[in-house]
Motif scaffolding. Structure first.
Motif, PDB file in Angstrom:
ATOM      1  N   SER A   1       0.850  -1.180   0.000  1.00  0.00           N
ATOM      2  CA  SER A   1       0.000   0.000   0.000  1.00  0.00           C
ATOM      3  C   SER A   1       0.891   1.237   0.000  1.00  0.00           C
ATOM      4  CB  SER A   1      -0.901   0.017   1.241  1.00  0.00           C
ATOM      5  OG  SER A   1      -1.407   1.298   1.504  1.00  0.00           O
ATOM      6  N   PHE A   2       0.646   2.140  -0.931  1.00  0.00           N
ATOM      7  CA  PHE A   2       1.444   3.365  -0.987  1.00  0.00           C
ATOM      8  C   PHE A   2       1.315   4.152   0.310  1.00  0.00           C
ATOM      9  CE2 PHE A   2       1.921   7.914  -2.021  1.00  0.00           C
ATOM     10  CZ  PHE A   2       3.217   7.898  -2.510  1.00  0.00           C
ATOM     11  N   GLU A   3       0.103   4.300   0.794  1.00  0.00           N
ATOM     12  CA  GLU A   3      -0.132   5.069   2.013  1.00  0.00           C
ATOM     13  C   GLU A   3       0.586   4.451   3.213  1.00  0.00           C
ATOM     14  OE1 GLU A   3      -2.482   4.062  -0.093  1.00  0.00           O
ATOM     15  OE2 GLU A   3      -3.035   5.992  -0.985  1.00  0.00           O
ATOM     16  N   GLU A   4       0.522   3.129   3.321  1.00  0.00           N
ATOM     17  CA  GLU A   4       1.199   2.455   4.430  1.00  0.00           C
ATOM     18  C   GLU A   4       2.713   2.529   4.286  1.00  0.00           C
ATOM     19  OE1 GLU A   4      -0.091   1.299   7.261  1.00  0.00           O
ATOM     20  OE2 GLU A   4      -1.978   2.144   6.516  1.00  0.00           O
ATOM     21  N   ASP A   5       3.209   2.502   3.047  1.00  0.00           N
ATOM     22  CA  ASP A   5       4.647   2.618   2.828  1.00  0.00           C
ATOM     23  C   ASP A   5       5.142   4.008   3.248  1.00  0.00           C
ATOM     24  OD1 ASP A   5       4.766   0.035   1.904  1.00  0.00           O
ATOM     25  OD2 ASP A   5       4.861   0.571  -0.219  1.00  0.00           O
ATOM     26  N   VAL A   6       4.364   5.037   2.936  1.00  0.00           N
ATOM     27  CA  VAL A   6       4.720   6.389   3.368  1.00  0.00           C
ATOM     28  C   VAL A   6       4.753   6.466   4.895  1.00  0.00           C
ATOM     29  CG1 VAL A   6       3.975   8.806   3.431  1.00  0.00           C
ATOM     30  CG2 VAL A   6       3.875   7.531   1.281  1.00  0.00           C
ATOM     31  N   LYS A   7       3.777   5.851   5.542  1.00  0.00           N
ATOM     32  CA  LYS A   7       3.749   5.829   7.013  1.00  0.00           C
ATOM     33  C   LYS A   7       4.978   5.114   7.570  1.00  0.00           C
ATOM     34  CE  LYS A   7      -1.291   5.881   7.648  1.00  0.00           C
ATOM     35  NZ  LYS A   7      -2.456   5.091   8.136  1.00  0.00           N
ATOM     36  N   ALA A   8       5.358   3.997   6.943  1.00  0.00           N
ATOM     37  CA  ALA A   8       6.512   3.226   7.413  1.00  0.00           C
ATOM     38  C   ALA A   8       7.794   4.040   7.309  1.00  0.00           C
ATOM     39  CB  ALA A   8       6.638   1.930   6.616  1.00  0.00           C
ATOM     40  N   VAL A   9       7.919   4.796   6.239  1.00  0.00           N
ATOM     41  CA  VAL A   9       9.112   5.630   6.056  1.00  0.00           C
ATOM     42  C   VAL A   9       9.097   6.796   7.039  1.00  0.00           C
ATOM     43  CG1 VAL A   9      10.309   7.170   4.448  1.00  0.00           C
ATOM     44  CG2 VAL A   9       9.471   4.941   3.663  1.00  0.00           C
ATOM     45  N   ASN A  10       7.945   7.400   7.242  1.00  0.00           N
ATOM     46  CA  ASN A  10       7.846   8.488   8.216  1.00  0.00           C
ATOM     47  C   ASN A  10       8.203   8.012   9.620  1.00  0.00           C
ATOM     48  OD1 ASN A  10       7.165  11.208   7.402  1.00  0.00           O
ATOM     49  ND2 ASN A  10       5.310  10.357   6.487  1.00  0.00           N
TER      50      ASN A  10
END
Length: 257
Positions: A72-81
């Motif tokens: 999931s793009f949104e979850e990947d962004v959260k993981a990086v944040n």
């Protein structure tokens, strides 16, 4: 006479404080950023950054490598944040391939001082990497779209299409151990791209089959990035040319100097 001496003493103290503040501010502004966050792209994990990790840590950098799921793009962004938030100060955010789209959003985190794109997507407002790939079509034809919504690259063609220049045995292992990636992630629409407000650097892989090098050049030009082009480099430029990529990351870390 005594009043004059008091005023002189006050003036001296004020001058000293002004000099101290100026020197301290100048020192902070000219201090290299030591935190580096490396973000992998589709079909792979963070292990591909090992060569760059070793180079940077030997030079005294604190390097973090993200491991996001690619589901999931949104979850990947959260993981990086989540990793960015763990840094003890400002950081340079580095993204490869699909990871470029991730850092374009995660780069808005206040701890991110600059962005480094490594053969990566850098979509603008309202764009997706999938649509941009249609404007500048890639050379590879080995993408397989699974019925379960997950994409992967044909293992037989992976070494040539994705991992050109990587030692053959290693490329074959990467092919059979690749991480399937959710097709919807490539269609994520970008909002508020960080490269519009933060400085960026870009590595163009001149023999990239996964992302058209002309698309990479367009991304870099549009973002006004500091650019290097690596001759003969495939999509795995971060593995095959770790010194060139590391040097650009180091340049980015010195942005305050």
């Amino acid at each position: 006479m005594r009043v004059k001496l008091i005023f002189k003493k006050v003036d001296f103290i004020l001058l000293f404080l002004a000099l101290f503040i100026s020197v301290n501010f100048y020192s902070q502004q000219n201090k290299a950023i030591k935190n580096i966050v490396l973000v992998h792209g589709a079909f792979v994990d963070g292990s591909g950054w090992e060569g760059i990790y070793k180079i940077l840590t030997k030079k005294g950098y604190h390097v973090s490598v993200t491991q996001h799921t690619l589901l999931s793009f949104e979850e990947d962004v959260k993981a990086v944040n989540r990793i960015i938030d763990q840094q003890d100060g400002s950081c340079i955010l580095v993204g490869h391939s699909y990871g470029g789209a991730i850092i374009t959003i995660a780069g808005n985190n206040q701890k991110v001082a600059g962005l480094v794109y490594v053969a990566a997507h850098a979509p603008d407002e309202g764009e997706s990497e999938a649509d941009n790939g249609k404007i500048y079509p890639p050379a590879y034809k080995s993408l397989i779209k699974g019925q379960d919504g997950l994409d992967y690259i044909n293992p037989e063609q992976f070494p040539d299409d994705f991992a050109g220049g990587v030692a053959r045995e290693k490329a074959k292992f990467m092919a059979v151990s690749q991480t399937p990636t959710a097709d919807v992630a490539f269609h994520a629409i970008i909002q508020n791209p960080a490269w519009k407000v933060k400085p960026s650097w870009y590595v163009v892989a001149k023999s990239d089959k996964i992302i058209n090098p002309d698309l990479e050049r367009m991304y870099a030009k549009r973002a006004k990035s500091t650019v290097i082009e690596v001759e003969g480099a495939s999509h795995c430029v971060y593995i095959t040319h770790p010194n060139e990529v590391s040097n650009l990351i180091i340049s980015a870390s010195n942005l305050g100097k």
